[in-house]
Design a protein around this motif. Structure first.
Motif, PDB file in Angstrom:
ATOM      1  N   LEU A   1     -76.177  54.989  74.959  1.00 25.72           N
ATOM      2  CA  LEU A   1     -74.791  55.184  75.390  1.00 25.72           C
ATOM      3  C   LEU A   1     -73.801  54.658  74.352  1.00 25.72           C
ATOM      4  CD1 LEU A   1     -75.264  54.329  79.145  1.00 25.72           C
ATOM      5  CD2 LEU A   1     -74.710  56.582  78.193  1.00 25.72           C
ATOM      6  N   SER A   2     -74.156  53.583  73.677  1.00 29.21           N
ATOM      7  CA  SER A   2     -73.298  53.059  72.618  1.00 29.21           C
ATOM      8  C   SER A   2     -73.172  54.067  71.479  1.00 29.21           C
ATOM      9  CB  SER A   2     -73.864  51.739  72.099  1.00 29.21           C
ATOM     10  OG  SER A   2     -73.044  51.220  71.080  1.00 29.21           O
ATOM     11  N   CYS A   3     -74.292  54.679  71.086  1.00 28.81           N
ATOM     12  CA  CYS A   3     -74.263  55.711  70.031  1.00 28.81           C
ATOM     13  C   CYS A   3     -73.448  56.920  70.474  1.00 28.81           C
ATOM     14  CB  CYS A   3     -75.678  56.131  69.661  1.00 28.81           C
ATOM     15  SG  CYS A   3     -76.618  54.864  68.794  1.00 28.81           S
ATOM     16  N   LEU A   4     -73.654  57.353  71.724  1.00 26.10           N
ATOM     17  CA  LEU A   4     -72.902  58.504  72.245  1.00 26.10           C
ATOM     18  C   LEU A   4     -71.413  58.202  72.261  1.00 26.10           C
ATOM     19  CD1 LEU A   4     -72.619  61.267  73.584  1.00 26.10           C
ATOM     20  CD2 LEU A   4     -73.145  60.158  75.784  1.00 26.10           C
ATOM     21  N   GLU A   5     -71.041  57.033  72.787  1.00 25.88           N
ATOM     22  CA  GLU A   5     -69.625  56.694  72.857  1.00 25.88           C
ATOM     23  C   GLU A   5     -69.008  56.612  71.463  1.00 25.88           C
ATOM     24  OE1 GLU A   5     -67.784  54.126  76.069  1.00 25.88           O
ATOM     25  OE2 GLU A   5     -67.814  52.750  74.351  1.00 25.88           O
ATOM     26  N   SER A   6     -69.743  56.094  70.504  1.00 20.58           N
ATOM     27  CA  SER A   6     -69.255  56.017  69.133  1.00 20.58           C
ATOM     28  C   SER A   6     -68.960  57.413  68.570  1.00 20.58           C
ATOM     29  CB  SER A   6     -70.291  55.298  68.267  1.00 20.58           C
ATOM     30  OG  SER A   6     -69.890  55.285  66.922  1.00 20.58           O
ATOM     31  N   GLU A   7     -69.845  58.356  68.848  1.00 25.64           N
ATOM     32  CA  GLU A   7     -69.623  59.737  68.387  1.00 25.64           C
ATOM     33  C   GLU A   7     -68.428  60.377  69.103  1.00 25.64           C
ATOM     34  OE1 GLU A   7     -71.153  61.340  65.780  1.00 25.64           O
ATOM     35  OE2 GLU A   7     -71.959  59.324  65.459  1.00 25.64           O
ATOM     36  N   LEU A   8     -68.292  60.104  70.395  1.00 18.56           N
ATOM     37  CA  LEU A   8     -67.148  60.637  71.146  1.00 18.56           C
ATOM     38  C   LEU A   8     -65.840  60.056  70.628  1.00 18.56           C
ATOM     39  CD1 LEU A   8     -68.690  60.535  74.731  1.00 18.56           C
ATOM     40  CD2 LEU A   8     -68.151  62.593  73.392  1.00 18.56           C
ATOM     41  N   GLN A   9     -65.862  58.792  70.208  1.00 18.57           N
ATOM     42  CA  GLN A   9     -64.665  58.167  69.653  1.00 18.57           C
ATOM     43  C   GLN A   9     -64.269  58.801  68.326  1.00 18.57           C
ATOM     44  OE1 GLN A   9     -65.940  54.078  69.754  1.00 18.57           O
ATOM     45  NE2 GLN A   9     -65.010  53.743  71.771  1.00 18.57           N
ATOM     46  N   LYS A  10     -65.235  59.259  67.565  1.00 19.27           N
ATOM     47  CA  LYS A  10     -64.924  59.966  66.318  1.00 19.27           C
ATOM     48  C   LYS A  10     -64.167  61.250  66.601  1.00 19.27           C
ATOM     49  CE  LYS A  10     -68.948  58.218  63.824  1.00 19.27           C
ATOM     50  NZ  LYS A  10     -70.268  58.562  63.263  1.00 19.27           N
ATOM     51  N   LEU A  11     -64.492  61.886  67.732  1.00 20.66           N
ATOM     52  CA  LEU A  11     -63.837  63.140  68.106  1.00 20.66           C
ATOM     53  C   LEU A  11     -62.502  62.924  68.809  1.00 20.66           C
ATOM     54  CD1 LEU A  11     -66.944  65.026  69.545  1.00 20.66           C
ATOM     55  CD2 LEU A  11     -65.815  65.454  67.345  1.00 20.66           C
TER      56      LEU A  11
ATOM     57  N   ALA B   1     -66.702  48.604  76.914  1.00 22.60           N
ATOM     58  CA  ALA B   1     -67.152  49.730  76.099  1.00 22.60           C
ATOM     59  C   ALA B   1     -68.672  49.744  76.148  1.00 22.60           C
ATOM     60  CB  ALA B   1     -66.674  49.564  74.659  1.00 22.60           C
ATOM     61  N   ALA B   2     -69.272  50.878  75.874  1.00 23.89           N
ATOM     62  CA  ALA B   2     -70.731  50.979  75.882  1.00 23.89           C
ATOM     63  C   ALA B   2     -71.359  50.013  74.879  1.00 23.89           C
ATOM     64  CB  ALA B   2     -71.164  52.415  75.601  1.00 23.89           C
ATOM     65  N   LYS B   3     -70.659  49.723  73.795  1.00 29.49           N
ATOM     66  CA  LYS B   3     -71.195  48.802  72.787  1.00 29.49           C
ATOM     67  C   LYS B   3     -71.349  47.383  73.327  1.00 29.49           C
ATOM     68  CE  LYS B   3     -66.741  47.676  70.799  1.00 29.49           C
ATOM     69  NZ  LYS B   3     -65.871  47.714  69.663  1.00 29.49           N
ATOM     70  N   ASP B   4     -70.708  47.066  74.466  1.00 32.66           N
ATOM     71  CA  ASP B   4     -70.797  45.735  75.072  1.00 32.66           C
ATOM     72  C   ASP B   4     -72.060  45.542  75.911  1.00 32.66           C
ATOM     73  OD1 ASP B   4     -68.230  45.120  74.059  1.00 32.66           O
ATOM     74  OD2 ASP B   4     -67.291  46.023  75.819  1.00 32.66           O
ATOM     75  N   ILE B   5     -72.733  46.629  76.262  1.00 33.46           N
ATOM     76  CA  ILE B   5     -73.861  46.564  77.191  1.00 33.46           C
ATOM     77  C   ILE B   5     -75.008  45.713  76.647  1.00 33.46           C
ATOM     78  CG2 ILE B   5     -75.659  47.915  78.351  1.00 33.46           C
ATOM     79  CD1 ILE B   5     -73.540  50.208  78.514  1.00 33.46           C
ATOM     80  N   ASN B   6     -75.451  45.973  75.434  1.00 34.21           N
ATOM     81  CA  ASN B   6     -76.615  45.248  74.900  1.00 34.21           C
ATOM     82  C   ASN B   6     -76.328  43.760  74.718  1.00 34.21           C
ATOM     83  OD1 ASN B   6     -78.078  47.552  75.009  1.00 34.21           O
ATOM     84  ND2 ASN B   6     -78.293  47.803  72.814  1.00 34.21           N
TER      85      ASN B   6
END
Length: 98
Positions: A29-39, A78-83
């Motif tokens: 989910l962190s990787c997905l959210e990062s890609e969505l933020q690029k868009l 943010a998804a990056k906070d999960i881990n």
């Protein structure tokens, strides 16, 4: 954030349980959210792209993190906070039997 509307389409994110293995969907989910933020910009969050987010056991914890609102009714985490959350709190949440 405004999303394009698709008639009669409901998007669902289902996150499986599995104790400490919540790190796996957290990473994805962190990787997905990062890609969505690029868009769509840095404020984009996973919750912006799904109508329903649900999970069982540890997936429920991830769901709560992705959907809990802040004072502006935006996702608190943010998804990056999960881990980081899992690494810090997993010994208390999922204690190992000795």
């Amino acid at each position: 954030m405004e999303r394009e509307s698709y008639e009669n389409v409901i998007t669902v994110l289902s996150i499986d349980g599995g104790g400490i293995r919540g790190i796996i969907p957290g990473t994805i989910l962190s990787c997905l959210e990062s890609e969505l933020q690029k868009l769509d910009g840095e404020e984009a969050r996973i919750a912006d792209y799904f109508d329903v987010i649900a999970g069982t056991s540890t997936g429920g914890l991830v769901t709560a993190m992705l959907t809990a609102p802040d004072e502006n009714k935006r996702p608190l985490f943010a998804a990056k906070d999960i881990n980081d959350f899992y690494l810090e709190h997993c010994p208390k949440i999922f204690p190992q039997e000795r």
